[in-house]
Design a protein around this motif. Sequence first.
Motif, mmCIF file in Angstrom:
data_model
loop_
_atom_site.group_PDB
_atom_site.id
_atom_site.type_symbol
_atom_site.label_atom_id
_atom_site.label_comp_id
_atom_site.label_asym_id
_atom_site.label_seq_id
_atom_site.Cartn_x
_atom_site.Cartn_y
_atom_site.Cartn_z
ATOM 1 N N THR A 52 -13.205 14.724 -10.445
ATOM 2 C CA THR A 52 -13.906 15.412 -9.364
ATOM 3 C C THR A 52 -13.687 14.632 -8.085
ATOM 4 N N HIS A 53 -13.874 15.275 -6.960
ATOM 5 C CA HIS A 53 -13.874 14.501 -5.732
ATOM 6 C C HIS A 53 -15.271 14.467 -5.124
ATOM 7 N N ASP A 54 -16.217 14.863 -5.946
ATOM 8 C CA ASP A 54 -17.585 14.962 -5.464
ATOM 9 C C ASP A 54 -18.414 13.895 -6.186
ATOM 10 N N PHE A 99 -8.463 23.533 -15.734
ATOM 11 C CA PHE A 99 -7.749 23.307 -14.483
ATOM 12 C C PHE A 99 -8.604 23.625 -13.273
ATOM 13 N N GLN A 100 -8.235 22.945 -12.198
ATOM 14 C CA GLN A 100 -8.966 23.105 -10.944
ATOM 15 C C GLN A 100 -9.028 24.569 -10.509
ATOM 16 N N HIS A 101 -7.878 25.239 -10.548
ATOM 17 C CA HIS A 101 -7.860 26.638 -10.122
ATOM 18 C C HIS A 101 -7.767 27.551 -11.331
ATOM 19 N N LEU A 133 1.926 15.764 -19.055
ATOM 20 C CA LEU A 133 2.485 16.790 -18.192
ATOM 21 C C LEU A 133 3.383 16.103 -17.176
ATOM 22 N N TYR A 134 3.041 14.871 -16.847
ATOM 23 C CA TYR A 134 3.924 14.033 -16.043
ATOM 24 C C TYR A 134 4.355 12.837 -16.888
ATOM 25 N N ASP A 135 5.547 12.322 -16.603
ATOM 26 C CA ASP A 135 5.998 11.109 -17.273
ATOM 27 C C ASP A 135 5.598 9.902 -16.440
ATOM 28 N N LEU A 142 -10.857 10.692 -3.333
ATOM 29 C CA LEU A 142 -10.588 11.701 -2.320
ATOM 30 C C LEU A 142 -9.333 12.471 -2.690
ATOM 31 N N SER A 143 -9.098 13.519 -1.934
ATOM 32 C CA SER A 143 -7.904 14.324 -2.165
ATOM 33 C C SER A 143 -6.666 13.440 -2.010
ATOM 34 N N GLY A 144 -5.759 13.542 -2.940
ATOM 35 C CA GLY A 144 -4.521 12.766 -2.865
ATOM 36 C C GLY A 144 -4.629 11.381 -3.431
ATOM 37 N N SER A 145 -5.757 11.066 -4.037
ATOM 38 C CA SER A 145 -5.906 9.704 -4.532
ATOM 39 C C SER A 145 -5.281 9.511 -5.901
ATOM 40 N N GLY A 146 -4.739 10.592 -6.489
ATOM 41 C CA GLY A 146 -3.999 10.436 -7.732
ATOM 42 C C GLY A 146 -4.780 10.791 -8.973
ATOM 43 N N LYS A 147 -5.901 11.489 -8.786
ATOM 44 C CA LYS A 147 -6.713 11.840 -9.952
ATOM 45 C C LYS A 147 -5.963 12.792 -10.867
ATOM 46 N N SER A 148 -5.420 13.853 -10.270
ATOM 47 C CA SER A 148 -4.705 14.822 -11.104
ATOM 48 C C SER A 148 -3.516 14.170 -11.765
ATOM 49 N N THR A 149 -2.850 13.306 -11.024
ATOM 50 C CA THR A 149 -1.710 12.606 -11.598
ATOM 51 C C THR A 149 -2.158 11.808 -12.812
ATOM 52 N N ALA A 150 -3.274 11.136 -12.670
ATOM 53 C CA ALA A 150 -3.746 10.314 -13.771
ATOM 54 C C ALA A 150 -4.051 11.150 -14.990
ATOM 55 N N PRO A 201 0.824 -1.209 0.000
ATOM 56 C CA PRO A 201 0.000 0.000 0.000
ATOM 57 C C PRO A 201 0.863 1.266 0.000
ATOM 58 N N LYS A 202 0.212 2.338 -0.501
ATOM 59 C CA LYS A 202 0.887 3.619 -0.689
ATOM 60 C C LYS A 202 1.628 4.093 0.560
ATOM 61 N N ASN A 203 0.959 4.032 1.706
ATOM 62 C CA ASN A 203 1.574 4.549 2.931
ATOM 63 C C ASN A 203 2.845 3.793 3.279
ATOM 64 N N HIS A 209 9.401 7.440 -1.023
ATOM 65 C CA HIS A 209 8.830 7.893 -2.286
ATOM 66 C C HIS A 209 7.316 7.895 -2.197
ATOM 67 N N VAL A 210 6.696 8.828 -2.937
ATOM 68 C CA VAL A 210 5.244 8.918 -2.911
ATOM 69 C C VAL A 210 4.698 8.182 -4.129
ATOM 70 N N VAL A 211 3.721 7.342 -3.868
ATOM 71 C CA VAL A 211 3.092 6.648 -4.985
ATOM 72 C C VAL A 211 1.966 7.511 -5.502
ATOM 73 N N GLY A 212 2.076 7.920 -6.757
ATOM 74 C CA GLY A 212 1.016 8.717 -7.376
ATOM 75 C C GLY A 212 -0.039 7.812 -7.963
ATOM 76 N N LEU A 213 0.396 6.843 -8.758
ATOM 77 C CA LEU A 213 -0.536 5.911 -9.381
ATOM 78 C C LEU A 213 0.060 4.516 -9.246
ATOM 79 N N ASP A 242 -9.764 18.863 -14.917
ATOM 80 C CA ASP A 242 -9.271 18.493 -13.595
ATOM 81 C C ASP A 242 -10.009 19.301 -12.539
ATOM 82 N N GLU A 243 -10.901 18.655 -11.862
ATOM 83 C CA GLU A 243 -11.707 19.310 -10.825
ATOM 84 C C GLU A 243 -12.180 20.675 -11.303
ATOM 85 N N ALA A 244 -12.730 20.672 -12.494
ATOM 86 C CA ALA A 244 -13.035 21.944 -13.120
ATOM 87 C C ALA A 244 -14.013 22.767 -12.303
HETATM 88 N N1 LIG Z 1 4.818 16.840 -8.234
HETATM 89 C C1 LIG Z 1 4.671 15.971 -7.223
HETATM 90 N N2 LIG Z 1 5.735 15.592 -6.468
HETATM 91 C C2 LIG Z 1 5.592 14.705 -5.467
HETATM 92 N N3 LIG Z 1 4.441 14.145 -5.120
HETATM 93 C C3 LIG Z 1 3.339 14.457 -5.840
HETATM 94 C C4 LIG Z 1 3.396 15.390 -6.916
HETATM 95 N N4 LIG Z 1 2.177 15.521 -7.427
HETATM 96 C C5 LIG Z 1 1.381 14.717 -6.705
HETATM 97 N N5 LIG Z 1 2.082 14.070 -5.757
HETATM 98 C C6 LIG Z 1 1.573 13.090 -4.811
HETATM 99 O O1 LIG Z 1 0.794 12.199 -5.534
HETATM 100 C C7 LIG Z 1 -0.391 11.894 -4.844
HETATM 101 C C8 LIG Z 1 -1.554 12.138 -5.721
HETATM 102 O O2 LIG Z 1 -1.652 13.517 -6.003
HETATM 103 P P1 LIG Z 1 -2.748 14.132 -6.954
HETATM 104 O O3 LIG Z 1 -2.428 15.532 -7.154
HETATM 105 O O4 LIG Z 1 -2.880 13.307 -8.148
HETATM 106 O O5 LIG Z 1 -4.048 14.000 -6.053
HETATM 107 P P2 LIG Z 1 -5.544 14.373 -6.409
HETATM 108 O O6 LIG Z 1 -6.292 13.144 -6.440
HETATM 109 O O7 LIG Z 1 -5.554 15.211 -7.628
HETATM 110 O O8 LIG Z 1 -5.976 15.204 -5.150
HETATM 111 P P3 LIG Z 1 -6.825 16.565 -5.069
HETATM 112 O O9 LIG Z 1 -8.235 16.179 -5.087
HETATM 113 O O10 LIG Z 1 -6.432 17.123 -3.768
HETATM 114 O O11 LIG Z 1 -6.391 17.397 -6.231
HETATM 115 C C9 LIG Z 1 -0.401 12.735 -3.585
HETATM 116 O O12 LIG Z 1 -0.090 11.905 -2.503
HETATM 117 C C10 LIG Z 1 0.682 13.722 -3.782
HETATM 118 O O13 LIG Z 1 1.374 13.890 -2.585
#
Ligand SMILES: Nc1ncnc2c1ncn2[C@@H]1O[C@H](COP(=O)(O)OP(=O)(O)OP(=O)(O)O)[C@@H](O)[C@H]1O
Lengths: 419, 880
Positions: free
Chosen positions: A239-241, A129-131, A94-96, A79-87, A47-49, A57-61, A206-208
């Motif tokens: 979205t997180h909703d 973008f979200q913001h 934008l990310y590799d 939820l927040s931090g679940s990796g949606k934006s990363t995906a 698991p991520k934690n 290291h942080v697991v994004g996906l 992204d969380e538009a």
């Molecule tokens: N550039 C980065 N460097 C290091 N860790 C990152 C980076 N971007 C995201 N993470 C980590 O990857 C995980 C997923 O982040 P992500 O931004 O994808 O979350 P999210 O689902 O979009 O959350 P939110 O709803 O808050 O936007 C988080 O634990 C975050 O700490």
Amino acid sequence: MSDDAANGQSKGAAADGDEIIRLNDVYKIFGPQPRGRAFELARSGVPKNDVQRLSGHVVGLTDVNFSVKRGEIFVVMGLSGSGKSTAIRMVNKLYDVTHGEVLVDGTDVQKLEGTDLQAFRRQKMGMVFQHFALFPHRSVIDNVGYGLKVQRVDRSDRNDASMRALSLVGLAAFADHRPAQLSGGMQQRVGLARALASDPDILLMDEAFSALDPLIRRQMQDEMMEIQDEVHKTILFITHDLNEALRIGDRVCIMKDGAVVQIGTPEEILTEPATGYVAEFVQDVDQGRVIKVHEVMTEPRPIPADMSLSDALTLCQDIAGRFCCDTDGRPISLLTAADGLRARSMGSNDLAKALRSDFDRCSPDATLNELYASAGRGLSIAVVDDSGKLIGNLDPRLIMEEMGRVEGLIEGFEREVFM
Amino acid sequence: MSAIALLGQANGAEEDTGHFIDQFVDAVTAPEAGDRVVDWATTGIEWAVVIALFAIPVLMVIGGMRTRRWGIAGGGLLALLAVLWYRTRPKELIASGQRKFSQEGEPIDCVNAIVDESGELLECSSGLVSQVRQNTVLDQWTIPVGDWGEQTVRWVENNLDETLQVIEWPFARLLDLIVDQWLVQMSWITVCLLVFAIGWLVRGFVVGAMSATALVACGLLGAEYWVETARTLGFIAVAVLLCVIVGIPIGVLCGRVDGAWTVVRPVLDAMQVVHSFVYMLPFIYFFGIGFVSATMVTMTFALPPLIRLTNLGIRQVPEDVVEAARAYGAPERRVLFDVQLPLARPAIMTGLNQTLLLSISMLGIAAIMGAGGLGRLLYQGIQNQDIALGVSGGLAFFLVAVVLDRISQTDADRSNLISRIVTAWSNRRTPERLLEAAQSAANEKASKLAEEPDPPAEEFASASRRERISVVVAGLGALVMLLALLLPWSVDAGRVSAWARFDDADLRTEQCTGEWVDAAQLDSQGAGGGSSELACTGETRYLSNSFNGVSPSGGSWYGIFMAGLAVSLLWSAAMMLIRPGQTPPWFGPHGAMLFASGSLGLSLAFLLTNPPSIAAVHTTGIGVWIAIAAGLVAVTGAVAWLWCAPMTARRPLSARIGWGRLAGCTFAVLLLVIGIYSGWSYDTREGSVIGPELQTELDALEVEARAWARESQELAAQAEAEEAAGNLARAEELRNAEIEAKSNESAASNEFTTKRSEAQRKGDVIFNGYQSDGSRLGIWTLLAGLATLGLVLPAIGMFGIDEGRRYRWSTVVGGVGLAIALAPAGWIASISRVAEVNFVSGVGAVVAMAAGATIFASSRATLAEFERNKVYGDIPANAD
Ligand SMILES: Nc1ncnc2c1ncn2[C@@H]1O[C@H](COP(=O)(O)OP(=O)(O)OP(=O)(O)O)[C@@H](O)[C@H]1O
Ligand SMILES: [Mg+2]
């Protein structure tokens, strides 16, 4: 566009569309050595934690697989931090990725570099973008036209296209303002217009709407769906909703800690949550908003007009009422058990005397929450198709029951989770 | 070694009354006590080392550094063993106190001798500690860093000469181009216009105009100062330009690439921690003294904030905005130029401003390094104790600094230059802090922009008939004043230019009734030599010359200042008739009153300026009288306008009587009194310094010197003759006499020059403000000043605190104050324009100017509150 025909408003049509985006075994690790130990750990299912604790290291996906079909609104939720934006950032590189492939229209995006990548982003994608991420130093119209500017479209064409996109979101009058002069909702609509202006096949959102207040959010959702009806894009929406996800999504993907938990239509998510995690989410949702009439209604089995009252009453045993139809199959009157009994107690066996015509009608695609008021009357609701033919009978008690069933389901999962 | 140590000891013994610290150390390390203390101390230190050696691994093990713990613990153990071995090895003993030993048969007295265990003398020293305590011990362990450095420099010079030249080239070329070939060559007007244009474009009209004015002021200090001003401007421009060329790309690189920042950052820290006096040296060694190395040192000092802030600015751009650009397919170049740089602009501009401020603060060091410019003047002024040079140079320096700073200032910061340089200095390692202010201001601006898109249009009260008539009268007065400038102001000689010469007759045109012929021809019979002057064959007549209001011999700066005010008055009047109230605040009725009274004051001052007694032929021209008359008309018009203009204060005025302003005026009157007793003009011309008495004395000396010279010549000739005759003894005698005569001659001529220069130095003729030759303006300004004491009473509310009354009388007081300030200004400016360098205006005039300015300033605040009434749509225009 070739897919326009296939891309009708109904979901069935969307489901037939071919795959446009596909994520295969995608892993993303953040940190100085993403391909090292952390990746191995994540790959073996830690698991991520724990990965974070063991490797720093942080697991994004981790092991993300999903595909988006052409013309559908695919919602990624978590939820927040679940990796949606990363995906979503994987899709336009934008990310590799650390591992895996991201296919868009058959090309592996992650292998693109330099001008190829830029060309790909210009043609295929628009991102919201979200913001908002508007360029504060440019006017609204220049913001909207930025994608075209990068494509070296000349100024007048660019402004025409931008104005079209702006009028689509209803902001044509603000073309010369600065983003700072607009309200949050207006800025987000500018962001949407920016994505629409260069007419890409895919919209990444992204969380538009997350930064907006509930009223504006609803309004934006409606607007987006309206626009979608006009332009038929493939939308990858984050979205997180859950309410939002269920409201606008053709299919919903639920993520947790970088992994996909469940993918399915809103109804599937609601009615058959795959894990307790999803069920917990679902708990807070007003299911009435998602469950549609055709999922709950029963066979119409109308009463023939020439039947006697007592015979008809036997048909009304365990339902709040049955309908009588005309020759075209349109419901014209309703017999409830109570009405029938009262008429019989007055000594009549004439069916016509016990009928009432003040019943409600609804369409099979209506959601249950639209029927709460009608259901409160305790009368059966006639489910009719576009031509007015009776296709179903909706017992108000079934509505309540259906809600209760979902609640029971959640309780069951809770037991599973906490015991 | 021991010899030196002994020497040191001997010295130490002699000076037993040293510094108290030395005495204390002496006491502690006295032969008896010393060694014990040393013993304790060494033991203590050793144990501390041992404990530390163990503590470190212990701490590390506790801290979880498992992999290293064995290594460290082992190391500690080894160290312990080493220490134990050292402590237990057979010791050399130190025999404390003064003892007698014998070495190789000779008896020696020895303090703290080092003996072996058997008591044999090993070395006679004064004890380890006392030995080490001597400064001479340092010589034995000298580290030749200087030599190394020198060798390195030599090596670089010998082997990397061409590299150095390549580095030097862009600096030298830019400096040469921008400073020597361009700015210094350019006409001063072009430079000022250029600065004006830049200021206008960058900051706005007012800043541009003020900057240009300040530069003109620098130029008016003298051409010498102008050249150095231009040089300084150029130097700063080049330094900042190079900083931009180098700093912004580096900053951008650091902002975008983390690796670059980790490398650059410690370099920047080093650049800022090391004092500029230190890194100045290598630059001087490698590139010599001069502009180039000065620029490099300035850059080294001024560059870091720019890099830091650019880096910060780039990093502060919101990530998602950058992502947005990328997501739409922008190549990195566009991401940088479309998004990152524009959004980092406030930060970069703050950095630029910091760089500029730090460059300015480096001008002094640049001057020491031979960069020239105003810094050099100041440096010279300090070294030669040349006060005039120092003061003028300092003023120019200050003005240039203010101009540069104002132009580059961001909108956020409105504090003054000095406090800004201080902030720049104190924040030069953390320039990030400065950014916050800049950003909050920018945000404020943006939110204001968002809140009030366009202010509602305002209508000002239109002018009543009476008001319009008085405006027309004032405008006509101004027009006539301007026309009066074209008429003669001085006839035959200039009122002020007469100071420049003793005989103003040469200003008159000679007219010849006959023909002009070569003077030599005319008196060919006479003894006259070959003079080539022209002479008149007929009768010579003199025509009266007349000079208009702006010519040097005419009204000069009195006229020019007057013209400026009259034009302003004319403009105010015209604008009032076209669009009442739309002008800048100071071009309303009170402005008109100030302009009118200022210009009237100037023309009066011209009339009242006393021409010098030697200017026998001067007559006042008609233009002055017309100007005065027109000035009176203009003042009348302006007063009438003032009294009927619908003006109200923006905020209620204080309801109390403004005693402070009365005090201000009183103070100004005191200044004026001081002013008239101070010099209004200094005459250091030879002719006025050397009186007849001194002249005869000098003449006598000159004659004497000549006589001696003649005698020595004669003697020399005689001596030569005698020598030729072979009479050598006689010749010798004559030669001696010749030498004596020569020395007498030089003594006489020496005395002549000393007397003369002494007279010139001491005998400056100073004219007071009340003396005839001191222009007499002192008296007049004092009278006007006394008048303001009466006028200020209604203005401060002594006769009722009615707003209108205070406003009007304040305007009157301000007008008189302006006139008082401008009269001496006209005097100073005109004198410096037309008089020769040895006749200059004096400090009394400056004091009077200050007094006038004080009076004006006492009213300024009140006037600034007033604004023309506005009418709004629903209120009828004639409501008042
Ligand atoms: N550039 C980065 N460097 C290091 N860790 C990152 C980076 N971007 C995201 N993470 C980590 O990857 C995980 C997923 O982040 P992500 O931004 O994808 O979350 P999210 O689902 O979009 O959350 P939110 O709803 O808050 O936007 C988080 O634990 C975050 O700490
Ligand atoms: Mg996110």
